[in-house]
Scaffold this active site. Structure first.
Site, mmCIF file in Angstrom:
data_model
loop_
_atom_site.group_PDB
_atom_site.id
_atom_site.type_symbol
_atom_site.label_atom_id
_atom_site.label_comp_id
_atom_site.label_asym_id
_atom_site.label_seq_id
_atom_site.Cartn_x
_atom_site.Cartn_y
_atom_site.Cartn_z
ATOM 1 N N SER A 158 0.819 -1.209 0.000
ATOM 2 C CA SER A 158 0.000 0.000 0.000
ATOM 3 C C SER A 158 0.854 1.261 0.000
ATOM 4 O O SER A 158 1.964 1.282 0.546
ATOM 5 C CB SER A 158 -0.895 -0.003 1.247
ATOM 6 O OG SER A 158 -1.569 1.235 1.389
ATOM 7 N N TYR B 5 -2.389 5.754 -5.591
ATOM 8 C CA TYR B 5 -3.507 6.670 -5.787
ATOM 9 C C TYR B 5 -3.108 7.712 -6.828
ATOM 10 O O TYR B 5 -1.916 7.917 -7.102
ATOM 11 C CB TYR B 5 -3.856 7.393 -4.484
ATOM 12 C CG TYR B 5 -4.439 6.519 -3.402
ATOM 13 C CD1 TYR B 5 -5.787 6.175 -3.408
ATOM 14 C CD2 TYR B 5 -3.640 6.040 -2.362
ATOM 15 C CE1 TYR B 5 -6.329 5.371 -2.409
ATOM 16 C CE2 TYR B 5 -4.176 5.238 -1.359
ATOM 17 C CZ TYR B 5 -5.516 4.910 -1.392
ATOM 18 O OH TYR B 5 -6.047 4.111 -0.409
ATOM 19 N N THR C 143 -5.654 2.430 -7.458
ATOM 20 C CA THR C 143 -6.933 2.483 -6.757
ATOM 21 C C THR C 143 -7.785 3.564 -7.403
ATOM 22 O O THR C 143 -7.454 4.744 -7.338
ATOM 23 C CB THR C 143 -6.734 2.759 -5.261
ATOM 24 O OG1 THR C 143 -6.053 1.654 -4.669
ATOM 25 C CG2 THR C 143 -8.074 2.941 -4.563
ATOM 26 N N LYS D 43 -7.879 -1.093 -9.745
ATOM 27 C CA LYS D 43 -8.474 -1.684 -8.545
ATOM 28 C C LYS D 43 -9.695 -0.875 -8.112
ATOM 29 O O LYS D 43 -9.610 0.343 -7.966
ATOM 30 C CB LYS D 43 -7.445 -1.715 -7.410
ATOM 31 C CG LYS D 43 -7.905 -2.452 -6.162
ATOM 32 C CD LYS D 43 -6.776 -2.509 -5.131
ATOM 33 C CE LYS D 43 -7.148 -3.372 -3.943
ATOM 34 N NZ LYS D 43 -8.289 -2.829 -3.185
ATOM 35 N N HIS E 219 -13.368 -1.878 -2.120
ATOM 36 C CA HIS E 219 -12.539 -1.295 -1.064
ATOM 37 C C HIS E 219 -12.890 -1.884 0.304
ATOM 38 O O HIS E 219 -12.837 -1.209 1.329
ATOM 39 C CB HIS E 219 -12.705 0.229 -1.030
ATOM 40 C CG HIS E 219 -11.445 0.984 -0.719
ATOM 41 N ND1 HIS E 219 -10.712 1.651 -1.674
ATOM 42 C CD2 HIS E 219 -10.789 1.189 0.444
ATOM 43 C CE1 HIS E 219 -9.675 2.238 -1.109
ATOM 44 N NE2 HIS E 219 -9.690 1.963 0.192
#
Length: 379
Positions: A118, A145, A171, A243, A267
């Site tokens: 992450s 992100y 994401t 994602k 999520h």
């Protein structure tokens, strides 16, 4: 009397399922941590249905099949993994256990599966990958992100690629964070002493702002297919996966823009409550992919049978998040290994009892769906 005490002591430590791990791991977390990890947004509908939706599917067992040489291995992102499960990118592993993502990486390497890292990892991509390589070089992906600071975003990409990541997981479902009542009630902030080295945020910076305000400060809500995918392609040779996909329309757009794969994901129920469970969204996404783009899934997977059902409905691979957090909270790396061992063994037994000897043999023919008005409906 002595015998009874021994029996009680043993029973308290027996972890047989992910449900056991959730219960015992959660006990070791203070309320604000437990609620951050376990809760979803607003009414908790989606986070609940992510798991319960699997229950309407039934397994169609086949008998007198020679399963003595059944093999669970498959190839994902060019890597042979021990079974079709990987660990989703999830932030703040060190909030569950001090070794955090380092322990997770070692557990994944020991089991022979991929790990997602992450952007909110408490350890750097370099350290996480090195920790895994000390056991076995299986593979990692980097979650990303869309950021207001494009230079920072590019630094993360370059670091991930140089460290050996196989793909970027963009994401795409978070232009803003979902309405998470528990975080607001608890005034949730990243605990003192933890940092986010990948997005270059120190502990002092994080403790000064709430999780929600911190996210809004760096995340861009102007993202778009036409902007993000070409921008990424110009900056990396890693595969690009999207994602957070839940609809056929977005799978078709991922194909149109030349993405390498999609992860059917909501999520973990933490964004918009009331979206479909991922297992319910999966069939339309697989149909839209039409074999032209790879489809993975995460969300709500709690048993080996859940993995089997997702593969039968067309997913190439499944990803898990919370079970690893519960494992870490329970017993660090050993707890994370326990989570993976449980799912591996359950999946292996499920394959054998349905008469499947390879991943390729798992199909809709292995499933039925419960009907309220009559017999089991075949898929």
């Amino acid at each position: 009397m002595e015998e009874k005490l021994v029996i009680a002591s043993v029973s308290e430590e027996v972890i047989l399922s992910i449900e056991d791990l959730q219960r015992e791991g959660s006990k070791k977390l203070p309320t604000f941590k437990r609620e951050f990890f376990n809760s979803g947004s607003t009414g908790q509908i989606t986070v609940h249905e992510n798991s319960t939706s699997y229950q309407k599917y039934r397994l169609r067992c086949r008998v007198l099949r020679d399963v003595s040489k059944a093999t669970l291995s498959t190839v994902v992102l060019g890597k042979t993994i021990s079974f079709p499960l990987c660990v989703s990118p999830a932030g703040l592993h060190a909030m569950a256990h001090p070794d955090g993502e380092l322990a997770t990486s070692r557990a994944c390497a020991k089991r022979g599966i991929l790990m997602g890292i992450s952007s909110f990892s408490n350890y750097s991509v370099e350290d996480v990958i090195q920790a895994g390589r000390e056991v076995r070089d299986v593979g990692h992906v980097m979650q990303l992100y869309t950021m207001k600071d494009r230079a920072l975003q590019e630094r993360i990409i370059k670091r991930a690629e140089k460290a050996g990541c196989k793909a970027i997981f963009l994401t795409a479902d978070s232009p803003v964070l979902g309405v998470r009542y528990n975080e607001w009630r608890n005034d949730f902030r990243t605990p003192d002493g933890l940092s986010y080295p990948m997005i270059e945020r120190t502990s002092e910076m994080l403790i000064a702002q709430t999780h929600d305000s911190g996210f809004m400060a760096f995340n861009s809500d102007t993202h778009s297919w036409a902007e993000e995918i070409p921008w990424l392609r110009r900056r990396t040779k890693m595969e690009i996966w999207i994602k957070g996909v839940l609809t056929a329309e977005d799978v078709l757009l991922a194909r149109e823009y030349g993405c390498d794969g999609v992860i059917v994901s909501n999520h973990g129920g933490r964004q918009l409550d009331g979206t479909p469970s991922t297992i319910d969204a999966l069939p339309e996404c697989v149909e839209a992919a039409d074999g032209k783009i790879r489809v993975h899934i995460d969300g709500g997977i709690r048993t080996g049978a859940d993995i089997f059902k997702a593969i039968a409905l067309g997913a190439e691979c499944c990803w898990i998040g919370r079970p690893m957090i519960w494992g870490l909270a329970y017993d660090g790396q050993k707890g994370a290994e326990k989570a993976l061992d449980i799912l591996y063994d359950e999946f292996r037994r499920c394959m054998m009892l349905t008469g499947c000897t390879s991943i390729a043999e798992i199909s809709k023919a292995s499933l039925g769906i419960v009907r309220a008005d009559g017999p089991l409906a075949r898929l």
